[in-house]
Design an enzyme around this catalytic site. Sequence first.
Site, short mmCIF file in Angstrom:
data_model
loop_
_atom_site.label_atom_id
_atom_site.label_comp_id
_atom_site.label_asym_id
_atom_site.label_seq_id
_atom_site.Cartn_x
_atom_site.Cartn_y
_atom_site.Cartn_z
CB SER A 164 -1.10 0.15 1.24
OG SER A 164 -2.27 0.29 1.19
CG ASP A 249 -6.40 -4.20 -3.84
OD1 ASP A 249 -6.55 -2.81 -2.59
OD2 ASP A 249 -5.35 -5.06 -4.12
CG HIS A 281 -6.09 -2.68 0.71
ND1 HIS A 281 -5.39 -2.13 -0.79
CD2 HIS A 281 -5.01 -1.75 1.60
CE1 HIS A 281 -4.09 -1.75 -0.58
NE2 HIS A 281 -4.63 -0.97 0.73
#
EC number: 3.5.1.9
Length: 307
Positions: A164, A249, A281
């Site tokens: 991320s 995602d 995610h």
Amino acid sequence: EMGDPDELRKGEAPWKKMSKEELERQYTPSRWVVRLGAEEALRTYSQIGNEATKKARATRRSLLNVPYGDGDAEKLDIYFPEKMSEALPFCMFLHGGYWQSGSKDASAFMVNPLTAQGVTVVVVGYAIAPKGTLDQMVDQVARSIVFVQKQYPRNEGIYLCGHSAGAHLAAMMLLANWTKHEVTPNLKGFFLVSGIYDLEPIMHTSVNDPLLLTLEDAQRNSPQRLLEAGLAQPVDPTCHILVTVGHHDSPEFHRQSREFYQTLCRAGWKASFKEVPDVDHFEIIWKLTQPDYVLNQMILKTIFHEF
């Protein structure tokens, strides 16, 4: 007739047509989880990170809170495989949390599976917002890599894995000016997991509240934009970049990953792209605690050149 694909690409980015609400939704990963509620997903993610770190610290030889600089947050944890040797591959992990949450102390997801296979794992701390600015974080990550290179000059390769916001920080290392640091680290691979590579859309969401990015800040720290502008050429032809995104995602995360992968390819990097099936995610990184997980397998194959 589609016209020139490059011209097409310069058309308006899809996020510019989104309402503020839709943009916020696209860039809030917990709203896209399928198996748990948003709160529960975040809680489970923290819990798994905490447990993995406790286990790693209890079962692996480690050096904890090693300072790589003078700042409070400038510390890293090093976890060693059973078989010690000077010439080991190192995998450095950069945690996510939108540059404003998360900690190295809850991010040892990959430690046990990788050290079991002879890889030293380094989990890096950095000064999250509002204490740290994005420019500071990018500089801290560069210095943490330089520190590992200087401590272990005979390493068999340093591999960066970021999740991320951590994937963004890792990607920025493709553009680092190592001459300034007086040592060129032996970077052999990048594992970019569910990352953000163009920061401009982030400015228009609540993510920016503690970051306070200006347009200039966002552009200066967008690897997507910098590579498109031709600001970095591959130095090492053997350096492999793996761009991955979770099947669940958000569409914006998918677009960002795919476009960054395409830009890497156009710029001449050795890159590959993988949409990891059936993960969101958070699962995409917490599953690194499982030795047989596809991402662990890809990481180990890259490190041990088993292509």
